[in-house]
Design a protein around this motif. Structure first.
Motif, PDB file in Angstrom:
ATOM      1  N   SER A 168       0.824  -1.216   0.000  1.00 35.85           N
ATOM      2  CA  SER A 168       0.000   0.000   0.000  1.00 35.85           C
ATOM      3  C   SER A 168       0.858   1.266   0.000  1.00 35.85           C
ATOM      4  O   SER A 168       1.876   1.333   0.693  1.00 35.85           O
ATOM      5  CB  SER A 168      -0.911   0.014   1.229  1.00 35.85           C
ATOM      6  OG  SER A 168      -1.574   1.266   1.348  1.00 35.85           O
ATOM      7  N   PRO A 169       0.437   2.307  -0.740  1.00 33.93           N
ATOM      8  CA  PRO A 169       1.137   3.593  -0.678  1.00 33.93           C
ATOM      9  C   PRO A 169       1.052   4.227   0.708  1.00 33.93           C
ATOM     10  O   PRO A 169       1.862   5.092   1.046  1.00 33.93           O
ATOM     11  CB  PRO A 169       0.402   4.438  -1.721  1.00 33.93           C
ATOM     12  CG  PRO A 169      -0.214   3.457  -2.653  1.00 33.93           C
ATOM     13  CD  PRO A 169      -0.592   2.292  -1.786  1.00 33.93           C
ATOM     14  N   ASP A 170       0.073   3.833   1.496  1.00 35.29           N
ATOM     15  CA  ASP A 170      -0.089   4.331   2.860  1.00 35.29           C
ATOM     16  C   ASP A 170       0.864   3.558   3.774  1.00 35.29           C
ATOM     17  O   ASP A 170       0.691   2.363   4.008  1.00 35.29           O
ATOM     18  CB  ASP A 170      -1.538   4.144   3.311  1.00 35.29           C
ATOM     19  CG  ASP A 170      -1.824   4.788   4.658  1.00 35.29           C
ATOM     20  OD1 ASP A 170      -0.925   4.779   5.521  1.00 35.29           O
ATOM     21  OD2 ASP A 170      -2.953   5.282   4.845  1.00 35.29           O
ATOM     22  N   ILE A 259      10.179   6.977  -3.106  1.00 33.30           N
ATOM     23  CA  ILE A 259       8.917   6.839  -2.380  1.00 33.30           C
ATOM     24  C   ILE A 259       8.804   7.841  -1.228  1.00 33.30           C
ATOM     25  O   ILE A 259       7.783   7.875  -0.530  1.00 33.30           O
ATOM     26  CB  ILE A 259       8.708   5.406  -1.854  1.00 33.30           C
ATOM     27  CG1 ILE A 259       9.742   5.039  -0.785  1.00 33.30           C
ATOM     28  CG2 ILE A 259       8.731   4.410  -3.003  1.00 33.30           C
ATOM     29  CD1 ILE A 259       9.495   3.678  -0.142  1.00 33.30           C
ATOM     30  N   PHE A 273       6.936   2.554  -5.829  1.00 35.97           N
ATOM     31  CA  PHE A 273       6.592   3.880  -6.336  1.00 35.97           C
ATOM     32  C   PHE A 273       5.656   4.569  -5.348  1.00 35.97           C
ATOM     33  O   PHE A 273       4.829   3.911  -4.705  1.00 35.97           O
ATOM     34  CB  PHE A 273       5.933   3.770  -7.716  1.00 35.97           C
ATOM     35  CG  PHE A 273       6.813   3.130  -8.750  1.00 35.97           C
ATOM     36  CD1 PHE A 273       7.745   3.880  -9.449  1.00 35.97           C
ATOM     37  CD2 PHE A 273       6.726   1.766  -9.003  1.00 35.97           C
ATOM     38  CE1 PHE A 273       8.579   3.280 -10.386  1.00 35.97           C
ATOM     39  CE2 PHE A 273       7.551   1.164  -9.939  1.00 35.97           C
ATOM     40  CZ  PHE A 273       8.483   1.926 -10.627  1.00 35.97           C
ATOM     41  N   PRO A 274       5.758   5.883  -5.219  1.00 40.65           N
ATOM     42  CA  PRO A 274       4.979   6.600  -4.191  1.00 40.65           C
ATOM     43  C   PRO A 274       3.469   6.476  -4.362  1.00 40.65           C
ATOM     44  O   PRO A 274       2.734   6.511  -3.381  1.00 40.65           O
ATOM     45  CB  PRO A 274       5.440   8.056  -4.342  1.00 40.65           C
ATOM     46  CG  PRO A 274       5.999   8.149  -5.720  1.00 40.65           C
ATOM     47  CD  PRO A 274       6.616   6.805  -5.982  1.00 40.65           C
ATOM     48  N   ASP A 275       3.010   6.347  -5.597  1.00 39.23           N
ATOM     49  CA  ASP A 275       1.568   6.213  -5.828  1.00 39.23           C
ATOM     50  C   ASP A 275       1.145   4.748  -5.926  1.00 39.23           C
ATOM     51  O   ASP A 275       0.055   4.425  -6.378  1.00 39.23           O
ATOM     52  CB  ASP A 275       1.150   6.966  -7.090  1.00 39.23           C
ATOM     53  CG  ASP A 275       1.906   6.496  -8.330  1.00 39.23           C
ATOM     54  OD1 ASP A 275       2.945   5.810  -8.175  1.00 39.23           O
ATOM     55  OD2 ASP A 275       1.475   6.816  -9.447  1.00 39.23           O
ATOM     56  N   GLY A 276       2.045   3.856  -5.496  1.00 39.48           N
ATOM     57  CA  GLY A 276       1.719   2.431  -5.505  1.00 39.48           C
ATOM     58  C   GLY A 276       2.411   1.684  -6.632  1.00 39.48           C
ATOM     59  O   GLY A 276       2.789   2.269  -7.653  1.00 39.48           O
ATOM     60  N   ASN A 277       2.604   0.400  -6.423  1.00 37.40           N
ATOM     61  CA  ASN A 277       3.218  -0.435  -7.452  1.00 37.40           C
ATOM     62  C   ASN A 277       2.261  -0.634  -8.612  1.00 37.40           C
ATOM     63  O   ASN A 277       1.044  -0.460  -8.480  1.00 37.40           O
ATOM     64  CB  ASN A 277       3.603  -1.791  -6.868  1.00 37.40           C
ATOM     65  CG  ASN A 277       4.675  -1.675  -5.793  1.00 37.40           C
ATOM     66  OD1 ASN A 277       5.248  -0.613  -5.588  1.00 37.40           O
ATOM     67  ND2 ASN A 277       4.933  -2.770  -5.097  1.00 37.40           N
ATOM     68  N   GLN A 406       0.390   1.816 -16.780  1.00 32.90           N
ATOM     69  CA  GLN A 406       1.362   1.524 -15.716  1.00 32.90           C
ATOM     70  C   GLN A 406       2.467   0.571 -16.173  1.00 32.90           C
ATOM     71  O   GLN A 406       3.249   0.079 -15.365  1.00 32.90           O
ATOM     72  CB  GLN A 406       0.639   0.905 -14.511  1.00 32.90           C
ATOM     73  CG  GLN A 406      -0.386   1.811 -13.858  1.00 32.90           C
ATOM     74  CD  GLN A 406      -0.913   1.213 -12.569  1.00 32.90           C
ATOM     75  OE1 GLN A 406      -0.159   0.777 -11.696  1.00 32.90           O
ATOM     76  NE2 GLN A 406      -2.239   1.188 -12.441  1.00 32.90           N
ATOM     77  N   LYS A 409       6.086   1.461 -15.203  1.00 35.40           N
ATOM     78  CA  LYS A 409       6.293   1.217 -13.778  1.00 35.40           C
ATOM     79  C   LYS A 409       6.522  -0.270 -13.514  1.00 35.40           C
ATOM     80  O   LYS A 409       7.405  -0.657 -12.745  1.00 35.40           O
ATOM     81  CB  LYS A 409       5.075   1.694 -12.977  1.00 35.40           C
ATOM     82  CG  LYS A 409       5.051   3.174 -12.658  1.00 35.40           C
ATOM     83  CD  LYS A 409       3.759   3.574 -11.976  1.00 35.40           C
ATOM     84  CE  LYS A 409       3.560   2.876 -10.663  1.00 35.40           C
ATOM     85  NZ  LYS A 409       2.349   3.354  -9.949  1.00 35.40           N
TER      86      LYS A 409
END
Length: 562
Positions: A168-170, A259, A273-277, A406, A409
């Motif tokens: 998770s990006p969180d 990230i 990646f900061p917005d998620g894989n 994506q 990525k």
């Protein structure tokens, strides 16, 4: 024939013994090489039937470990497999001691006999009880792991379904997901320690009974390694520690910056990646449909293969309650049919199943149609993993079918993940060497060995004071350590081969595919060294091989970073 239509009946051990004894008598009393050849080929056909039934029982058991019928059948197969191996060994010994061996080698090839010599070193009747006990302990571990579920947001989730939350990006979510997974292992600490302790002592007893100082030589023999041993393995690991670990440390430093974390923690490493894989776009059915389209476009050979696989119901990839964890590819020899098993979890790993496991299945499909003997269908494990890991990269032009916008990525993440994996795989391998060299280590001492190897192969890793992870028990979630000792290094060697096929494809895709197909189509008729050199590749433990690959991959990462 479709998988659901394949009939299963319990293999009759007494009948198999009777038929094997008849074949053995034909071989030992033969008056000519041709008589022995005919007898061995008859045994080959019977073996295909038995192996097909054993595979059916195993697959149907792992699809639903709660199915009482196949649970019992799987236990039965575990019980009789040492006896089956003993019968096969008697046949092999008769062939090895044949007065017509030169003619037999001319007909079947000398590698078959070299492999037989290795095989007969793997067991003797005196260790059959230990082998049966080992099978039971392995099944017990697999059942325990298959039962693993944790409470997450008010519902019980099997561990594979935690995957998306662990990426998770969180940061708080992924930390909590990793903690939940670690919590399950902490709760089952005593069982996991006891099972592994019993397995180590069991395997050590087998090794000593076979005349070795410890289990390591027997472990190598059981993997059929016919062109390299512990010395070459250690040389390869040394190359990784010297030439690759610094490169991976650089990748990890860049990842932390990308990230947005000041200090990378272990639960951050799965977020690329900061917005998620990158995640597959679409439902599981749409992903499977895209896989068929991909293989239709790749080549005529893969088009025929994927249609056979899909139309024959030869894959089960959706995660569900009671299903065993992990993924594998096996086969049903009499149907010349491979089978893919996995657990989709909504991550890019779902696509990797359709490339990695499909690479194994493709190799099996091709070799089955070449008419090779069962013993020469597949190369040793590092060669088999080359089939699968190379397919992950050779399908690159069609990854957009799964990831859409994506895709870049995914490709960057896949490359970095593959690179990062190699030091980890070497750590798993050295850990096992250390454990079996000193089988009387306590659970706490084994965990300390793991922490020492973390400092060597993953010096960037920070576990904080997280339960389970910080005490050096990470290795207990690695199925191979319990189930397939010494197998993991094969993935590392195969990854170096896959990187070579990938970089070759960037220069000339058609030529790279031609070389890959030649590698695959030889099945197990050549040693790994001969397969690699025959495809124009360097053998992973060749001096300088890892450094050269590292330089090429580092250059690609620099040129394609986001």
């Amino acid at each position: 024939m479709k998988f659901s239509e394949m009939p299963y009946t319990r293999p009759d051990l007494e009948e198999i013994k009777k038929e094997s004894a008849a074949v053995l008598e034909r071989i030992t009393s033969a008056a000519s090489a041709q008589e022995q050849i005919d007898a061995y080929l008859a045994y080959e056909e019977k073996s295909k039937e038995v192996n097909t039934l054993c595979s059916l029982a195993y697959v149907r058991h792992t699809i639903d470990t709660k199915d009482e019928f196949y649970d019992k059948e799987n236990d039965y197969i575990d019980e009789i497999s040492p006896a089956l191996q003993e019968m096969g060994q008697k046949i092999d010994l008769a062939m090895l001691h044949s007065p017509f061996r030169p003619q037999l080698e001319e007909r079947f090839g000398s590698l078959l006999f070299k492999n037989m010599e290795i095989s007969v070193r793997c067991m003797k009747p005196e260790i059959m009880d230990l082998m049966q006990e080992e099978n039971k302990l392995q099944s017990e571990y697999q059942k325990l792991y298959a039962s693993a579920a944790v409470e997450w947001e008010g519902e019980m989730l099997p561990l594979p379904k935690l995957g998306p939350y662990m990426q998770s990006p969180d940061r708080a979510v992924r930390q909590a997901a990793w903690a939940a997974k670690g919590g399950w292992f902490e709760a089952h600490r005593e069982q996991l320690d006891e099972l592994y302790d019993k397995l180590v002592k069991n395997r050590t007893a087998q090794g000593k009974a076979m005349g070795y100082e410890n289990y390591i030589p027997l472990g190598y023999d059981r993997l059929g390694r016919n062109c390299w041993g512990p010395k070459e393995c250690a040389a390869f690991r040394d190359q990784i520690a010297v030439d690759l670990v610094p490169l991976v440390a650089k990748v990890k430093k860049n990842q932390a910056k990308r990230i947005g974390v000041d200090q990378m923690k272990f639960y951050d490493e799965s977020l690329l990646f900061p917005d998620g894989n990158a995640k597959p776009q679409g439902t599981p059915d749409e992903i499977l449909a895209a896989g068929r389209e991909m293989y239709h476009a790749l080549s005529q050979e893969t088009k025929e293969f994927i249609d056979f696989l899909y139309d024959g119901e030869l894959l089960d990839v959706l995660s569900k309650d009671g299903k065993a964890p992990g993924g594998y590819c096996t086969s049903f020899p009499i149907y010349k049919a491979p089978f893919i098993f996995s657990n989709f979890n909504g991550t890019s790993g779902d696509v990797d199943v359709l490339t990695h496991e499909a690479g194994h299945a493709f190799a099996d499909y091709r070799a089955a149609r070449k008419g090779y003997l069962s013993a020469l269908m597949s190369p040793t494990m590092e060669g088999c993993e080359t089939h699968s890991m190379s397919m992950e990269f050779l399908t690159a032009p069609w990854h957009d079918k799964f990831f859409g916008p994506q895709t870049r990525k995914y490709e960057i993440g896949h490359c970095e993940d593959s690179l990062i994996f190699i030091p980890y795989g070497c750590m798993v391998d050295e850990f096992q060497h250390r454990i079996y060299e000193d089988p009387d280590l306590t659970p706490a001492q084994r965990n300390q060995v793991w922490l020492e190897l973390e400092a060597k192969y993953r010096p960037w890793r920070d576990y904080e004071d997280a339960p389970f992870y910080s005490r050096g028990a990470w290795w207990q979630q690695q199925l191979h350590i319990y189930l397939y000792p010494f197998y993991y290094i094969d993935y590392c060697m195969a990854q170096t081969m896959a990187f070579q096929f990938w970089t070759a494809s960037m220069v000339d895709r058609q030529e790279a595919w031609k070389r890959y197909l030649a590698f695959v189509d030889l099945g197990g008729t050549k040693t790994f060294e001969d397969l690699a050199r025959g495809a124009g590749m360097k053998v992973p433990y060749d001096p300088g091989c890892v450094r050269e690959i590292g330089e090429m991959i580092s250059k690609w990462i620099d040129e394609n970073s986001l």
